[in-house]
Motif scaffolding. Structure first.
Motif, PDB file in Angstrom:
ATOM      1  N   ILE A   1      79.119 -42.090  -6.198  1.00  0.00           N
ATOM      2  CA  ILE A   1      78.310 -41.448  -5.168  1.00  0.00           C
ATOM      3  C   ILE A   1      77.238 -40.669  -5.896  1.00  0.00           C
ATOM      4  O   ILE A   1      77.523 -39.753  -6.649  1.00  0.00           O
ATOM      5  N   PHE A   2      76.048 -41.087  -5.708  1.00  0.00           N
ATOM      6  CA  PHE A   2      74.942 -40.491  -6.442  1.00  0.00           C
ATOM      7  C   PHE A   2      74.144 -39.633  -5.496  1.00  0.00           C
ATOM      8  O   PHE A   2      73.773 -40.057  -4.396  1.00  0.00           O
ATOM      9  N   GLY A   3      73.877 -38.396  -5.901  1.00  0.00           N
ATOM     10  CA  GLY A   3      73.136 -37.506  -5.018  1.00  0.00           C
ATOM     11  C   GLY A   3      71.731 -37.245  -5.521  1.00  0.00           C
ATOM     12  O   GLY A   3      71.525 -37.051  -6.710  1.00  0.00           O
ATOM     13  N   LEU A   4      70.782 -37.287  -4.597  1.00  0.00           N
ATOM     14  CA  LEU A   4      69.420 -36.860  -4.918  1.00  0.00           C
ATOM     15  C   LEU A   4      69.249 -35.501  -4.276  1.00  0.00           C
ATOM     16  O   LEU A   4      69.391 -35.362  -3.064  1.00  0.00           O
ATOM     17  N   LEU A   5      68.938 -34.531  -5.097  1.00  0.00           N
ATOM     18  CA  LEU A   5      68.912 -33.165  -4.605  1.00  0.00           C
ATOM     19  C   LEU A   5      67.512 -32.615  -4.819  1.00  0.00           C
ATOM     20  O   LEU A   5      66.849 -32.963  -5.803  1.00  0.00           O
ATOM     21  N   GLY A   6      67.070 -31.784  -3.949  1.00  0.00           N
ATOM     22  CA  GLY A   6      65.758 -31.203  -4.158  1.00  0.00           C
ATOM     23  C   GLY A   6      65.296 -30.504  -2.907  1.00  0.00           C
ATOM     24  O   GLY A   6      65.771 -30.800  -1.820  1.00  0.00           O
ATOM     25  N   PRO A   7      64.369 -29.546  -3.073  1.00  0.00           N
ATOM     26  CA  PRO A   7      63.863 -28.832  -1.899  1.00  0.00           C
ATOM     27  C   PRO A   7      63.016 -29.749  -1.020  1.00  0.00           C
ATOM     28  O   PRO A   7      62.731 -30.878  -1.390  1.00  0.00           O
ATOM     29  N   ASN A   8      62.621 -29.239   0.118  1.00  0.00           N
ATOM     30  CA  ASN A   8      61.786 -30.037   1.029  1.00  0.00           C
ATOM     31  C   ASN A   8      60.522 -30.508   0.318  1.00  0.00           C
ATOM     32  O   ASN A   8      59.902 -29.764  -0.422  1.00  0.00           O
ATOM     33  N   GLY A   9      60.187 -31.756   0.566  1.00  0.00           N
ATOM     34  CA  GLY A   9      58.949 -32.301   0.011  1.00  0.00           C
ATOM     35  C   GLY A   9      59.013 -32.585  -1.477  1.00  0.00           C
ATOM     36  O   GLY A   9      57.988 -32.752  -2.125  1.00  0.00           O
ATOM     37  N   SER A  10      60.226 -32.688  -2.025  1.00  0.00           N
ATOM     38  CA  SER A  10      60.318 -32.896  -3.469  1.00  0.00           C
ATOM     39  C   SER A  10      60.276 -34.376  -3.828  1.00  0.00           C
ATOM     40  O   SER A  10      60.212 -34.718  -4.994  1.00  0.00           O
TER      41      SER A  10
ATOM     42  N   ARG B   1      83.722 -44.716  -0.683  1.00  0.00           N
ATOM     43  CA  ARG B   1      83.747 -44.927  -2.117  1.00  0.00           C
ATOM     44  C   ARG B   1      85.083 -45.524  -2.541  1.00  0.00           C
ATOM     45  O   ARG B   1      85.136 -46.413  -3.390  1.00  0.00           O
ATOM     46  N   GLU B   2      86.134 -45.036  -1.884  1.00  0.00           N
ATOM     47  CA  GLU B   2      87.444 -45.595  -2.213  1.00  0.00           C
ATOM     48  C   GLU B   2      87.493 -47.093  -1.937  1.00  0.00           C
ATOM     49  O   GLU B   2      88.183 -47.838  -2.632  1.00  0.00           O
ATOM     50  N   GLN B   3      86.747 -47.513  -0.926  1.00  0.00           N
ATOM     51  CA  GLN B   3      86.696 -48.960  -0.641  1.00  0.00           C
ATOM     52  C   GLN B   3      85.828 -49.711  -1.635  1.00  0.00           C
ATOM     53  O   GLN B   3      85.581 -50.902  -1.480  1.00  0.00           O
ATOM     54  N   GLY B   4      85.295 -49.001  -2.599  1.00  0.00           N
ATOM     55  CA  GLY B   4      84.529 -49.672  -3.654  1.00  0.00           C
ATOM     56  C   GLY B   4      83.041 -49.706  -3.417  1.00  0.00           C
ATOM     57  O   GLY B   4      82.313 -50.405  -4.127  1.00  0.00           O
ATOM     58  N   LYS B   5      82.597 -48.969  -2.391  1.00  0.00           N
ATOM     59  CA  LYS B   5      81.155 -49.006  -2.133  1.00  0.00           C
ATOM     60  C   LYS B   5      80.423 -47.996  -3.005  1.00  0.00           C
ATOM     61  O   LYS B   5      80.992 -46.999  -3.434  1.00  0.00           O
ATOM     62  N   THR B   6      79.158 -48.303  -3.231  1.00  0.00           N
ATOM     63  CA  THR B   6      78.304 -47.399  -3.986  1.00  0.00           C
ATOM     64  C   THR B   6      77.443 -46.658  -2.988  1.00  0.00           C
ATOM     65  O   THR B   6      76.962 -47.258  -2.023  1.00  0.00           O
ATOM     66  N   ILE B   7      77.276 -45.372  -3.178  1.00  0.00           N
ATOM     67  CA  ILE B   7      76.523 -44.597  -2.198  1.00  0.00           C
ATOM     68  C   ILE B   7      75.462 -43.754  -2.878  1.00  0.00           C
ATOM     69  O   ILE B   7      75.712 -43.100  -3.889  1.00  0.00           O
ATOM     70  N   LEU B   8      74.274 -43.831  -2.311  1.00  0.00           N
ATOM     71  CA  LEU B   8      73.193 -42.960  -2.764  1.00  0.00           C
ATOM     72  C   LEU B   8      72.868 -42.071  -1.588  1.00  0.00           C
ATOM     73  O   LEU B   8      72.575 -42.557  -0.503  1.00  0.00           O
ATOM     74  N   LEU B   9      72.966 -40.766  -1.804  1.00  0.00           N
ATOM     75  CA  LEU B   9      72.591 -39.916  -0.682  1.00  0.00           C
ATOM     76  C   LEU B   9      71.632 -38.852  -1.154  1.00  0.00           C
ATOM     77  O   LEU B   9      71.624 -38.472  -2.318  1.00  0.00           O
ATOM     78  N   CYS B  10      70.790 -38.402  -0.256  1.00  0.00           N
ATOM     79  CA  CYS B  10      69.922 -37.308  -0.645  1.00  0.00           C
ATOM     80  C   CYS B  10      70.121 -36.199   0.349  1.00  0.00           C
ATOM     81  O   CYS B  10      70.492 -36.427   1.497  1.00  0.00           O
ATOM     82  N   SER B  11      69.947 -34.998  -0.134  1.00  0.00           N
ATOM     83  CA  SER B  11      70.260 -33.864   0.713  1.00  0.00           C
ATOM     84  C   SER B  11      69.675 -32.604   0.097  1.00  0.00           C
ATOM     85  O   SER B  11      69.372 -32.563  -1.082  1.00  0.00           O
ATOM     86  N   HIS B  12      69.497 -31.607   0.945  1.00  0.00           N
ATOM     87  CA  HIS B  12      69.276 -30.291   0.359  1.00  0.00           C
ATOM     88  C   HIS B  12      70.421 -29.359   0.739  1.00  0.00           C
ATOM     89  O   HIS B  12      70.358 -28.175   0.533  1.00  0.00           O
ATOM     90  N   GLN B  13      71.445 -29.959   1.328  1.00  0.00           N
ATOM     91  CA  GLN B  13      72.665 -29.192   1.617  1.00  0.00           C
ATOM     92  C   GLN B  13      73.506 -29.205   0.360  1.00  0.00           C
ATOM     93  O   GLN B  13      74.159 -30.185   0.057  1.00  0.00           O
ATOM     94  N   LEU B  14      73.458 -28.096  -0.356  1.00  0.00           N
ATOM     95  CA  LEU B  14      74.110 -28.083  -1.664  1.00  0.00           C
ATOM     96  C   LEU B  14      75.592 -28.356  -1.550  1.00  0.00           C
ATOM     97  O   LEU B  14      76.182 -29.063  -2.360  1.00  0.00           O
TER      98      LEU B  14
END
Ligand SMILES: Nc1ncnc2c1ncn2[C@@H]1O[C@H](COP(=O)(O)OP(=O)(O)OP(=O)(O)O)[C@@H](O)[C@H]1O
Ligand SMILES: [Mg+2]
Lengths: 594, 308
Positions: free
Chosen positions: B55-64, B203-216
């Motif tokens: 599970i890969f997270g993209l993190l950053g403030p608004n407009g980043s 993820r347990e089912q073997g899926k790859t996930i990319l998510l982005c959020s600013h909710q830390l």
């Protein structure tokens, strides 16, 4: 209603003899080269020459290798279904209600006392339906894709395995389905409106003492007169474009339903040529200097003649009554003469090889009327291989259905005027309802073309701009013949390059271009010719909806030729392909999230 | 970094190219206006990899530039520089979409369809036969808890309901790779919890996930690795646990301590020349890290030297 000769070409004549296929190929070629160049220039600016060329080639390759084979009927169906659902949920069917109200009011406003009420009703409903459906197609097609892009719904669509081909096909099919549904509803209402407006009954009144003649009661602002024959049957005179069958049933005289107003006559047209005073072929006929450009004239008591060639005329097109033909020939008098006696002419029928020819059938010109005539199939006086003989029309003259009709003017110094459409054979009429449906197919084709162009423009323009673009194309299409005219009349010294050179030289376009350098002049002419041909070809990329407008056929009760309709169908398919390919490239190269 | 990037699944080898789901090389995006004039430099030469099963997270403030990155990966945007590869193919390749599910930042769906029709429609776009579509639709409606609203048009849906149907739509094709743009916005605390559980389950089912959020909190709770973006630049990339571990800080978590013991611990720290910072929730640390990066990058633009 005036037919132009091109309207009665058969489908294959149009395709091959009149080079429609060739023009089609040329258009594909010019568009392909142009598209490639534009694409290449754009890619060049973005990626540089080598990479640019590669990108464009890849784009074209993907259409044939990946996207067309990968197109799935289920996905196209899904998008089409969605378009239908959207249209219905957004209450597009309101147009049907508007139409109903409109024709209800139309009943009051259409002139009830018109000379030909059926004609008026039919052309009203057809024209009105035509506009409504075109406007509907325009709005449906131009707003859908832009609104999906604006609302970003397109994000969830194009991140699925949806191909640009499917986006185009699905939309076009969907809107066409909506349009077809609307057209079906409007069409059946129109049919009822026309039939109910036209059908009426009379009763026989004012019957004479001997009971064989009389008048009908007055209905819908007219009445008829009739005379019965000894068997007790007869036909009324024609008023308001129709007649009634009258027959004696027992003691009573019964007036039947109207005939002649809701019909589809089947004219069989031929190609016409003229021979001059010397009897030799002169293609144009004589111009008497005024009247119409449309008619050309032949001189009386000379070898001048007008010859029609007919093809595919067979016995089964005609009823027992004989070979029926109509003439609308006019006269041009160079002297008044005996003003009561009309100018006379003669008609001869002959085989293509000239071996069999009938005696002349004389006629007198009936100005401004259709002269309805007929000859029997057999026992025609004439000559076969120079020997007097009784001829059988289909055995001796119309072998393989081909023959010629020759008209001459009999009166010295008088002229007969005619055009190709002024002599035609009248085969057994077809059902009116089928002609009506064919009229609607024409409207349908126009709608499909508008939808294709609307969808195409909406792939790269916003909704309102796409509407303007589509409208411009339609309006431009009406003037497409201008380009043809200019190019036909242009000699090679008025092309764009020559004209550019003339400006600084201040040389008028009436003179020859004189640069004192023959090879250069020749090169300029070649280039100009090429440019003009390209422009002419490109002008064919714009549809002329006027040509597809066939309401007159239905209204005037002339069977809409299958050849004409299949031609329009082909043209429509051509535009479908063209707009599809253009849309593909725009969708493929568009950044949906930008 | 390379040594600390072993994913949750130790059997996944980084060197095997089939295990790299997404790869961006020098990826950049400049938004231009109609006349080609530069408006925003939204993303500057991004190099990241998303590996199978994480599970890969993209993190950053608004407009980043988070959504921009995702759109580039999905082919919704074309890069100004560099390239993005998904399943080893160019991001603009349509065929990759067969194996991808995408939940956009807002649920962009046809408002005049109901939940069932929506899922059926997207199922058709995957060329799924009717029986499979029916089955999946049923399953997903259960899963996102929209049983009672299944026949209602989406225009009547609340924000959270729209989010749920959006998620269901993204899962219709049982994707191997799921891209979620701010999956928890608009969800209530329970919904948020459910969403996170669901992500972990996937993820347990073997899926790859990319998510982005600013909710830390989201990122911290579910992500294996994160990339932190600020003004279109990559500031930090690594495993969540190692990023959060501040080497010279010790956190003590205990339960049932009485005041005396606490005092003693404080004294003990004071005696060993250490300094008591605070004893609290690790979430704050994530927030700290985030704020640190933002603050720091505003002073010194460019990739952070440490940690990456
Ligand atoms: N279509 C567009 N045209 C022009 N500029 C855009 C466009 N989309 C995004 N931008 C700009 O690009 C930058 C990055 O935007 P992006 O949407 O990627 O941010 P984000 O990280 O997703 O922010 P948020 O957390 O608010 O969703 C912003 O400055 C934004 O204004
Ligand atoms: Mg965003």
């Amino acid at each position: 209603m005036r037919l132009s000769p091109d309207q009665f070409w058969t489908y294959f004549e149009w395709l091959f003899v009149h080079s429609a296929l060739l023009y089609g190929f040329l258009l594909v070629l010019v568009l392909a080269v142009l598209g490639f160049l534009i694409g290449f220039v754009v890619a060049l600016l973005k990626h540089g020459p080598a990479e640019g060329f590669l990108q464009v080639s890849k784009l074209i390759g993907e259409l044939f290798v990946v996207d067309i084979p990968g197109t799935s009927i289920r996905r196209v169906g899904a998008i089409a279904r969605l378009a239908v659902k959207e249209a219905i949920r957004k209450k597009v069917l309101v147009v049907v209600a508007v139409f109903v109200i409109a024709i209800m009011f139309a009943g009051w406003y259409l002139d009830q006392q018109a000379q030909f009420p059926a004609r008026l009703y039919i052309s009203f409903v057809l024209t009105f339906t035509n506009y409504m459906v075109l406007v509907l197609g325009l709005f449906l097609s131009c707003f859908s894709l832009p609104s999906d892009i604006k609302s970003k719904i397109i994000y969830t669509i194009v991140t699925k395995p949806v191909r640009p081909t499917e986006l185009f096909l699905g939309r076009v099919l969907g809107f066409t389905a909506v349009g077809t549904l609307v057209l079906l509803l409007l069409g059946s209402m129109s049919y009822l409106f026309v039939v109910r407006g036209v059908i009426h009954e009379h009763e026989a009144i004012e019957i004479s003492a001997d009971g064989v003649s009389g008048k009908t009661s007055r209905q819908q602002f007219h009445s008829h007169e009739f005379v019965l024959d000894e068997t007790g049957n007869g036909i009324t005179n024609e008023t308001k474009g129709h007649k009634h069958v009258v027959s004696k049933v027992g003691d009573k005289i019964v007036v039947g339903p109207s005939i002649g107003d809701l019909e589809a006559r089947v004219p069989i047209y031929g190609m016409m040529r003229f021979t001059g005073r010397d009897g030799q072929v002169a293609n144009d006929g004589l111009n008497v200097g005024y009247m119409s450009e449309y008619h050309k004239y032949i001189e009386g008591d000379s070898l001048c003649s007008a010859i029609w060639t007919f093809k595919n005329v067979t016995r089964d097109s005609f009823s027992e009554g004989g070979l029926t033909y109509d003439m609308t020939i006019s006269a041009f008098r160079t002297y008044k003469g005996d003003i009561v006696t009309p100018v006379g002419g003669e008609v001869r029928f002959r085989s293509i090889d000239g071996s069999a020819v009938t005696e002349p059938f004389p006629f007198k010109v009936k100005e401004f009327q259709v002269d309805q005539r007929s000859i029997p199939f057999t026992g025609l006086k004439g000559s076969l291989n120079e020997q007097p003989a009784d001829l059988d029309f289909f055995k001796d003259i119309a072998k393989n259905g081909e023959f010629e009709v020759v008209i001459r003017c009999q009166d010295r110094n008088q002229y007969l005027g005619m055009a190709a459409g002024d002599l035609y054979f009248r085969a057994e009429p077809q059902a009116f309802w089928w002609n009506f449906i064919k009229g609607y197919i024409s409207i349908w084709l126009q709608m499909v073309i508008v939808i294709c162009f609307g969808v195409m423009f909406s792939t790269f323009l916003s909704g309102p701009v796409a509407i303007i673009a589509t409208l411009s194309v339609i309006v431009l299409g009406f003037f497409g013949f201008f380009v043809d005219d200019i190019i036909k009349n242009a000699d090679s010294d008025v092309g764009p390059v020559a004209s550019l050179i003339r400006i600084p030289l201040q040389s008028g376009s009436g003179t020859q271009l004189d640069l004192g350098n023959i090879p250069l002049e020749r090169a300029i002419r070649v280039v100009d010719k090429g440019i003009l041909i390209c422009v002419q070809t490109l002008s064919k990329a714009i549809p002329n909806l006027n040509e597809l407008h066939t309401a007159d056929f239905v209204a005037y009760g002339v069977n809409l030729f299958g050849g004409l309709l299949s031609r329009h169908l082909t043209v429509c398919a051509g535009y479908f392909l063209m707009t599809g390919i253009i849309s593909y490239f725009f969708l493929k190269t568009r950044e949906m999230a930008a | 970094m390379a040594t600390t990037t072993a994913s949750t699944n130790p059997s996944v080898s980084v060197t095997d190219p089939t295990n790299v789901i997404v790869e961006t090389r020098n990826l950049g995006k400049i938004y231009r206006d109609f006349w080609g004039r530069k408006k925003v430099n939204a993303l500057k030469s991004l190099d990241i990899e998303v590996r199978r099963g994480e599970i890969f997270g993209l993190l950053g403030p608004n407009g980043s530039g988070k959504s921009t990155t995702i759109k580039l990966m999905l082919g919704l945007l074309f890069p100004t520089s560099g390239r993005a590869f998904v399943f080893g193919k160019d991001a603009t390749d349509v065929a990759k979409n067969e194996r991808i599910g995408y939940l956009p930042e807002e649920s962009y769906l046809y408002k005049f369809l109901n939940a069932e029709e929506t899922l059926d429609f997207y199922g058709r776009l995957f060329d799924m036969p009717a029986s499979v579509r029916r089955e999946r639709t049923e399953q997903l409606i259960q899963m996102v808890g929209l049983q009672r609203a299944r026949r209602r048009q989406l225009k009547e849906y609340s924000k959270g309901m729209t989010r749920r149907i959006g998620l269901a739509q993204a899962l219709i094709n049982e994707p191997e790779f799921l891209v979620l743009d701010e999956p928890t916005t608009g969800l209530d605390p329970i919904g948020t919890r459910e969403m996170k559980d669901l992500i972990l389950r996937l993820r347990e089912q073997g899926k790859t996930i990319l998510l982005c959020s600013h909710q830390l909190a989201d990122v911290q709770d579910v992500c294996d690795r994160v990339a932190i973006l600020h003004q279109g630049e990559l500031k930090e990339l690594g495993r969540v646990d190692s990023l959060l571990k501040v080497q010279d800080v010790t956190q003590i978590h205990a339960k049932g301590l009485d005041e005396k013991t606490k005092l003693e611990i404080k004294e003990l720290i004071a005696r060993s020349t250490g300094e008591m910072l605070r004893m609290d929730n690790p979430t704050t640390t994530m927030e700290e890290l985030f704020l640190d990066i933002v603050r720091e990058s505003e002073q010194r633009p460019g990739r952070r030297g440490s940690g990456a």
